[in-house]
Motif scaffolding. Sequence first.
Motif, PDB file in Angstrom:
ATOM      1  N   ALA A 147      70.672  34.621  49.740  1.00 59.04           N
ATOM      2  CA  ALA A 147      70.185  33.898  50.914  1.00 59.04           C
ATOM      3  C   ALA A 147      70.664  34.474  52.253  1.00 59.04           C
ATOM      4  CB  ALA A 147      70.548  32.414  50.808  1.00 59.04           C
ATOM      5  N   PRO A 148      71.938  34.827  52.421  1.00 59.18           N
ATOM      6  CA  PRO A 148      72.347  35.376  53.726  1.00 59.18           C
ATOM      7  C   PRO A 148      71.586  36.636  54.119  1.00 59.18           C
ATOM      8  CG  PRO A 148      74.268  34.714  52.461  1.00 59.18           C
ATOM      9  CD  PRO A 148      73.101  34.642  51.520  1.00 59.18           C
ATOM     10  N   LEU A 149      71.306  37.488  53.141  1.00 57.95           N
ATOM     11  CA  LEU A 149      70.558  38.714  53.440  1.00 57.95           C
ATOM     12  C   LEU A 149      69.098  38.391  53.735  1.00 57.95           C
ATOM     13  CD1 LEU A 149      70.555  41.749  53.733  1.00 57.95           C
ATOM     14  CD2 LEU A 149      70.415  41.959  51.250  1.00 57.95           C
ATOM     15  N   LEU A 150      68.524  37.446  53.000  1.00 58.22           N
ATOM     16  CA  LEU A 150      67.148  37.037  53.241  1.00 58.22           C
ATOM     17  C   LEU A 150      66.983  36.400  54.620  1.00 58.22           C
ATOM     18  CD1 LEU A 150      66.405  35.500  49.743  1.00 58.22           C
ATOM     19  CD2 LEU A 150      65.090  37.364  50.763  1.00 58.22           C
ATOM     20  N   THR A 151      67.932  35.552  54.986  1.00 56.41           N
ATOM     21  CA  THR A 151      67.821  34.882  56.284  1.00 56.41           C
ATOM     22  C   THR A 151      68.041  35.850  57.439  1.00 56.41           C
ATOM     23  OG1 THR A 151      70.141  34.164  56.123  1.00 56.41           O
ATOM     24  CG2 THR A 151      68.450  32.607  55.393  1.00 56.41           C
ATOM     25  N   ASP A 152      68.876  36.853  57.228  1.00 59.45           N
ATOM     26  CA  ASP A 152      69.061  37.879  58.255  1.00 59.45           C
ATOM     27  C   ASP A 152      67.803  38.740  58.404  1.00 59.45           C
ATOM     28  OD1 ASP A 152      71.594  36.997  58.752  1.00 59.45           O
ATOM     29  OD2 ASP A 152      72.615  38.636  57.710  1.00 59.45           O
ATOM     30  N   THR A 153      67.153  39.031  57.278  1.00 58.13           N
ATOM     31  CA  THR A 153      65.950  39.855  57.303  1.00 58.13           C
ATOM     32  C   THR A 153      64.782  39.088  57.918  1.00 58.13           C
ATOM     33  OG1 THR A 153      66.687  41.001  55.299  1.00 58.13           O
ATOM     34  CG2 THR A 153      64.354  41.209  55.890  1.00 58.13           C
ATOM     35  N   ARG A 154      64.640  37.818  57.530  1.00 54.26           N
ATOM     36  CA  ARG A 154      63.562  36.924  57.974  1.00 54.26           C
ATOM     37  C   ARG A 154      62.196  37.389  57.465  1.00 54.26           C
ATOM     38  NH1 ARG A 154      64.853  33.156  61.978  1.00 54.26           N
ATOM     39  NH2 ARG A 154      67.068  33.275  62.582  1.00 54.26           N
ATOM     40  N   ALA A 190      62.459  26.009  49.906  1.00 48.82           N
ATOM     41  CA  ALA A 190      61.428  25.995  50.944  1.00 48.82           C
ATOM     42  C   ALA A 190      61.924  25.268  52.181  1.00 48.82           C
ATOM     43  CB  ALA A 190      60.156  25.341  50.412  1.00 48.82           C
ATOM     44  N   GLU A 191      62.620  24.156  51.974  1.00 53.39           N
ATOM     45  CA  GLU A 191      63.139  23.395  53.105  1.00 53.39           C
ATOM     46  C   GLU A 191      64.259  24.147  53.821  1.00 53.39           C
ATOM     47  OE1 GLU A 191      62.165  20.444  54.428  1.00 53.39           O
ATOM     48  OE2 GLU A 191      60.440  20.625  53.092  1.00 53.39           O
ATOM     49  N   GLU A 192      65.178  24.717  53.056  1.00 56.06           N
ATOM     50  CA  GLU A 192      66.346  25.343  53.663  1.00 56.06           C
ATOM     51  C   GLU A 192      66.038  26.700  54.301  1.00 56.06           C
ATOM     52  OE1 GLU A 192      70.046  25.198  51.754  1.00 56.06           O
ATOM     53  OE2 GLU A 192      69.674  23.315  50.700  1.00 56.06           O
ATOM     54  N   LEU A 193      65.046  27.413  53.761  1.00 58.18           N
ATOM     55  CA  LEU A 193      64.749  28.754  54.256  1.00 58.18           C
ATOM     56  C   LEU A 193      63.592  28.788  55.253  1.00 58.18           C
ATOM     57  CD1 LEU A 193      65.111  30.792  50.939  1.00 58.18           C
ATOM     58  CD2 LEU A 193      66.817  30.460  52.736  1.00 58.18           C
ATOM     59  N   ARG A 194      62.896  27.677  55.408  1.00 59.77           N
ATOM     60  CA  ARG A 194      61.751  27.647  56.321  1.00 59.77           C
ATOM     61  C   ARG A 194      62.106  28.076  57.744  1.00 59.77           C
ATOM     62  NH1 ARG A 194      60.034  22.909  55.221  1.00 59.77           N
ATOM     63  NH2 ARG A 194      58.471  23.599  53.714  1.00 59.77           N
ATOM     64  N   PRO A 195      63.257  27.639  58.300  1.00 58.62           N
ATOM     65  CA  PRO A 195      63.574  28.051  59.678  1.00 58.62           C
ATOM     66  C   PRO A 195      63.735  29.559  59.842  1.00 58.62           C
ATOM     67  CG  PRO A 195      64.916  26.168  59.027  1.00 58.62           C
ATOM     68  CD  PRO A 195      64.236  26.661  57.791  1.00 58.62           C
ATOM     69  N   TYR A 196      63.910  30.284  58.740  1.00 54.05           N
ATOM     70  CA  TYR A 196      64.099  31.734  58.791  1.00 54.05           C
ATOM     71  C   TYR A 196      62.828  32.478  58.355  1.00 54.05           C
ATOM     72  CZ  TYR A 196      68.804  29.913  58.914  1.00 54.05           C
ATOM     73  OH  TYR A 196      69.931  29.198  59.269  1.00 54.05           O
ATOM     74  N   ASP A 252      50.063  35.259  54.970  1.00 55.22           N
ATOM     75  CA  ASP A 252      50.074  33.802  55.072  1.00 55.22           C
ATOM     76  C   ASP A 252      50.671  33.162  53.817  1.00 55.22           C
ATOM     77  OD1 ASP A 252      49.573  31.327  56.317  1.00 55.22           O
ATOM     78  OD2 ASP A 252      47.635  31.130  55.285  1.00 55.22           O
ATOM     79  N   VAL A 253      51.621  33.846  53.199  1.00 52.96           N
ATOM     80  CA  VAL A 253      52.169  33.373  51.929  1.00 52.96           C
ATOM     81  C   VAL A 253      52.919  32.052  52.074  1.00 52.96           C
ATOM     82  CG1 VAL A 253      54.384  34.586  52.140  1.00 52.96           C
ATOM     83  CG2 VAL A 253      53.427  34.154  49.860  1.00 52.96           C
ATOM     84  N   ARG A 254      53.302  31.683  53.275  1.00 53.66           N
ATOM     85  CA  ARG A 254      54.090  30.450  53.464  1.00 53.66           C
ATOM     86  C   ARG A 254      53.373  29.200  52.979  1.00 53.66           C
ATOM     87  NH1 ARG A 254      56.643  31.131  59.534  1.00 53.66           N
ATOM     88  NH2 ARG A 254      56.572  33.387  59.491  1.00 53.66           N
ATOM     89  N   ARG A 255      52.060  29.253  52.896  1.00 54.91           N
ATOM     90  CA  ARG A 255      51.325  28.074  52.430  1.00 54.91           C
ATOM     91  C   ARG A 255      51.669  27.717  50.985  1.00 54.91           C
ATOM     92  NH1 ARG A 255      48.020  32.393  51.970  1.00 54.91           N
ATOM     93  NH2 ARG A 255      46.673  32.595  50.129  1.00 54.91           N
ATOM     94  N   HIS A 256      52.220  28.678  50.250  1.00 56.67           N
ATOM     95  CA  HIS A 256      52.606  28.435  48.854  1.00 56.67           C
ATOM     96  C   HIS A 256      54.051  27.925  48.727  1.00 56.67           C
ATOM     97  CE1 HIS A 256      49.003  30.191  47.157  1.00 56.67           C
ATOM     98  NE2 HIS A 256      49.191  31.323  47.834  1.00 56.67           N
ATOM     99  N   SER A 257      54.799  27.890  49.802  1.00 53.51           N
ATOM    100  CA  SER A 257      56.236  27.639  49.708  1.00 53.51           C
ATOM    101  C   SER A 257      56.532  26.268  49.099  1.00 53.51           C
ATOM    102  CB  SER A 257      56.888  27.736  51.087  1.00 53.51           C
ATOM    103  OG  SER A 257      58.275  27.981  50.968  1.00 53.51           O
ATOM    104  N   GLY A 258      57.467  26.261  48.163  1.00 50.11           N
ATOM    105  CA  GLY A 258      57.882  25.031  47.504  1.00 50.11           C
ATOM    106  C   GLY A 258      57.052  24.664  46.299  1.00 50.11           C
ATOM    107  N   SER A 259      56.098  25.509  45.912  1.00 52.08           N
ATOM    108  CA  SER A 259      55.167  25.153  44.840  1.00 52.08           C
ATOM    109  C   SER A 259      55.417  25.954  43.566  1.00 52.08           C
ATOM    110  CB  SER A 259      53.724  25.382  45.302  1.00 52.08           C
ATOM    111  OG  SER A 259      53.477  26.762  45.502  1.00 52.08           O
ATOM    112  N   VAL A 260      54.770  25.513  42.495  1.00 53.44           N
ATOM    113  CA  VAL A 260      54.716  26.252  41.237  1.00 53.44           C
ATOM    114  C   VAL A 260      53.264  26.690  41.055  1.00 53.44           C
ATOM    115  CG1 VAL A 260      55.033  26.164  38.738  1.00 53.44           C
ATOM    116  CG2 VAL A 260      56.550  24.851  40.235  1.00 53.44           C
ATOM    117  N   ARG A 261      53.037  27.973  40.824  1.00 48.06           N
ATOM    118  CA  ARG A 261      51.690  28.497  40.645  1.00 48.06           C
ATOM    119  C   ARG A 261      51.613  29.295  39.345  1.00 48.06           C
ATOM    120  NH1 ARG A 261      50.568  25.158  43.481  1.00 48.06           N
ATOM    121  NH2 ARG A 261      49.698  25.177  45.585  1.00 48.06           N
ATOM    122  N   THR A 262      50.512  29.116  38.625  1.00 48.25           N
ATOM    123  CA  THR A 262      50.297  29.935  37.440  1.00 48.25           C
ATOM    124  C   THR A 262      49.696  31.264  37.858  1.00 48.25           C
ATOM    125  OG1 THR A 262      48.066  29.072  37.032  1.00 48.25           O
ATOM    126  CG2 THR A 262      49.921  27.898  35.991  1.00 48.25           C
TER     127      THR A 262
END
Length: 283
Positions: free
Chosen positions: A140-147, A183-189, A234-244
Amino acid sequence: MRLRGRVAVVTGASRGAGRGIARVLGEEGATVYVTGRSTRAGGSPTGRPETIEDTAEEVTARGGTGIPVRCDHTDDAQVRALFDRVRAEQGRLDLLVSNAWGGYEREVRIEPCWTLDPAHLDLMLAAGLRAHLLTVQRAAPLLTDTRGGLVVLTTWAVGEPYHGNLYYDVAKTAINRIPVGLAEELRPYGVTAVAVSPGWMHTELMDLTPEQAAQTESTEFVGRAVAALAADPDVRRHSGSVRTVVELAAEYGFTDVNGRPTSGFWEQYARDLGKEHVSGTEC
């Protein structure tokens, strides 16, 4: 080469879904850190011949850059060291595919809960649920730094219908909840988190007849799903979901390596449930 310049980590990638995903990411031009416990020097804990070095070489052969890193994702120190290395060498992380899962080291049988072996539960929790949580936590720290990055957890899309193995049903349901919190915690980044469920995959562990194999998905089908998500602005529309995988194939227009858009697995599953179709949230 939609992912040229992107940096990815794929865990549990010596074989199975992880290997298929890493191959496709390499084909798309990504730099892929291939992790797992199976190496040429140390062998495999399960006795299988496949190694992370094999997968990394395939990534490079397909046009990407494969980097093998031995990592036991149940070990906090090793997981920390992995992402410290990615930061030191690349300075960024665009895609994490958390795929390591030890629950298949023993057969998942449909049987009464009172006959289940608690040792199998320990595998599913330590080398499954805990490994996923530990991996995304240390990344997570590396992901949030990268954004703007993406986290994909491979899973099985259990839902209302009971799987038939209590341990497996509970463990996978818990894993499917991880993207909700991420999805909730990483959305701001600007980081997206999604769980992706393949159907019945034909992996190296399976000895199938041609008729049985015709009903399966290749391990690269889920790889194409991950690549499509990673390339979607526009991948953010999938955030927090399960997709087959078949849902994503229909949305993004890709097929399996044999040209089919589906193995028919989920359609049969829907018929068994008396439905016209099933979605990732229903399976």
